[in-house]
Write an enzyme that holds these catalytic residues in place. Structure first.
Site, PDB file in Angstrom:
ATOM      1  CD1 TRP A   1      -2.131  -2.158   1.944  1.00 44.65           C
ATOM      2  CD2 TRP A   1      -2.838  -1.232   0.064  1.00 44.65           C
ATOM      3  NE1 TRP A   1      -2.998  -2.980   1.493  1.00 44.65           N
ATOM      4  CE2 TRP A   1      -3.766  -2.527   0.274  1.00 44.65           C
ATOM      5  CE3 TRP A   1      -3.261  -0.554  -0.979  1.00 44.65           C
ATOM      6  CZ2 TRP A   1      -4.769  -2.993  -0.450  1.00 44.65           C
ATOM      7  CZ3 TRP A   1      -4.192  -0.959  -1.900  1.00 44.65           C
ATOM      8  CH2 TRP A   1      -5.023  -2.212  -1.700  1.00 44.65           C
TER       9      TRP A   1
ATOM     10  CG  ASP B   1      -3.270   3.823   4.169  1.00 46.08           C
ATOM     11  OD1 ASP B   1      -4.366   3.836   4.702  1.00 46.08           O
ATOM     12  OD2 ASP B   1      -2.931   3.236   2.959  1.00 46.08           O
TER      13      ASP B   1
ATOM     14  CE  LYS C   1      -8.570  -3.180   4.194  1.00 40.45           C
ATOM     15  NZ  LYS C   1      -8.107  -2.264   3.373  1.00 40.45           N
TER      16      LYS C   1
HETATM   17  C1  LIG Z   1      -7.261  -2.202   2.177  1.00 42.57           C
HETATM   18  C2  LIG Z   1      -6.212  -1.026   2.382  1.00 42.57           C
HETATM   19  C3  LIG Z   1      -6.186   0.209   1.274  1.00 42.57           C
HETATM   20  C4  LIG Z   1      -7.027  -0.092  -0.122  1.00 42.57           C
HETATM   21  O1  LIG Z   1      -8.078   0.750   0.251  1.00 42.57           O
HETATM   22  P1  LIG Z   1      -9.296   1.165  -0.876  1.00 42.57           P
HETATM   23  O2  LIG Z   1     -10.196   1.827   0.270  1.00 42.57           O
HETATM   24  O3  LIG Z   1      -9.570  -0.189  -1.456  1.00 42.57           O
HETATM   25  O4  LIG Z   1      -8.723   1.954  -1.698  1.00 42.57           O
HETATM   26  C5  LIG Z   1      -5.100   1.287   1.343  1.00 42.57           C
HETATM   27  N1  LIG Z   1      -4.064   0.911   2.620  1.00 42.57           N
HETATM   28  C6  LIG Z   1      -4.234   0.075   3.366  1.00 42.57           C
HETATM   29  C7  LIG Z   1      -3.297   0.185   4.426  1.00 42.57           C
HETATM   30  C8  LIG Z   1      -5.350  -0.918   3.135  1.00 42.57           C
HETATM   31  O5  LIG Z   1      -5.677  -1.942   4.329  1.00 42.57           O
END
Ligand SMILES: *Cc1c(COP(=O)(O)O)cnc(C)c1O
Length: 355
Positions: free
Chosen positions: A99, A165, A189
């Site tokens: 990511w 993030d 999540k």
């Molecule tokens: C799942 C995830 C993403 C992607 O998220 P989307 O909402 O599908 O764009 C980005 N960063 C992390 C750390 C994730 O776990």
């Protein structure tokens, strides 16, 4: 049979969130209408948005001078909105997994990107701790929890603002928001269904760059319009509010962190003890509390599929590891009950006895 939901995302939600959302799908706030069929500008839905924002501020907590938004496009859109809005000539990225690599790729559209460190040399099974950060970078971006590789990153101690993030560990442990210019997280999540993205942005950090920003990608537009510049994802925001209420009732982030530490410890203890399995993250302090990754010990590699079938027969769902790590991944987000973790541990112990 009871199912134990270890999916990495979309993933398990509290029973409370599902029940309350189901009720509101049929009759929202006494309107006699579904939450899916009322105007986002109705007083009932505006109250949902306002309470969700207020609870995010209360629970993290978020200091004065920050705005809380619920946008769309997932964390993946934030990969580019972050540099679009915040990056001057240069930005720094800490690379700890797939990511953060994707986030860095988008920043390259906007200027010079400095990769301060990367753990790619060991398939991202550790967190680099010492590195230099360019003082003239607009921010250092990091991924607080590496969903795929099962590692976590504490907020780096640096002299420039942070951008994080936090998709897979927001609200799972305390965070010092004041060190950050921006925090973002896809809801799917730890918060709600997919379709909403939580954004926490420092007001003062905006408006400092001179590139023109298209309207929908400009945080200031969304702040001015209180997340209603265009139609927000009303149902995911409603469900997210239910999760926030649930978390508050449970005692907030500090209370859930204690539970999360205990849950993860149960699983890591079993992985370290059981002769069949081993953790993919050797350094204990780098191990994620949310995504527990493990593989078969080399001498038992051939029974991997057999364990997957064994655990599946006992109700475990979503434990197959990501293809870039292999083995298994048990995601044990906030909503995961300790009994499900115990069920997985028992399955591992029973399977060991057969070998
Ligand atoms: C799942 C995830 C993403 C992607 O998220 P989307 O909402 O599908 O764009 C980005 N960063 C992390 C750390 C994730 O776990």
């Amino acid at each position: 049979m009871k199912k134990h939901n270890f999916y990495a995302g979309p993933s398990i939600l509290p029973e409370f969130t599902k029940e309350k959302t189901a009720e509101a799908v049929m009759n929202f706030a006494g309107t006699g209408l579904s939450v899916m069929e009322v105007s986002h500008r109705s007083k009932e839905f505006v109250a949902v948005m306002d309470e969700a924002v207020a609870l995010v501020k209360e629970l993290l907590p978020v200091p004065e001078g920050y705005s809380v938004l619920f946008l769309q496009g997932g964390a993946s859109l934030q990969f580019l909105m972050a540099p679009y809005n915040l990056m001057g000539k240069k930005a720094a990225y800490l690379i700890t997994g797939a990511w953060s690599k994707k986030a860095m790729k988008e920043a390259k559209f906007f200027g010079e990107v400095v990769e301060v460190a990367s753990s790619a040399d060991a398939n991202f099974n550790y967190i680099p701790k010492t590195y230099d950060v360019p003082a003239d970078a607009s921010y250092l971006h990091y991924t607080s929890n590496n969903t795929i590789f099962g590692t976590r990153v504490n907020a780096p101690e640096v002299n420039i603002p942070l951008v994080a993030d936090m998709s897979s560990d927001i609200f799972s442990r305390p965070v010092d928001v004041a060190k950050h210019d921006l925090i973002y997280a896809g809801a799917q999540k730890n918060l709600g269904p997919s379709g909403a993205t939580l954004v926490i942005v420092k007001d003062e950090a905006l408006g400092k760059i001179d590139r023109p920003i298209p309207t929908m990608l400009d945080y200031r537009i969304h702040i001015q319009n209180e997340s209603m510049f265009n139609t927000p994802s009303t149902l995911p925001v409603y469900a997210s509010l239910m999760t926030l209420r649930w978390l508050k009732e449970l005692g907030g982030v500090e209370a859930i962190e204690k539970i999360n530490i205990a849950k993860a410890a149960l699983l890591y203890h079993e992985i370290d003890r059981n002769k069949l399995f081993q953790s993919t993250v050797p350094i204990k302090e780098d191990r994620s509390l949310m995504n527990v990754t493990f593989v078969m010990a080399p001498e038992y590699a051939e029974v991997e599929k057999e364990f997957l079938d064994f655990a599946t027969a006992k109700g475990m769902v979503g434990i197959k590891g990501h293809r870039s790590v292999g083995g298994f991944r048990a995601s044990v987000y906030n909503a995961m009950p300790v009994d499900s973790v115990k069920a997985l541990v028992e399955a591992m112990q029973e399977f060991e006895k057969t070998k």
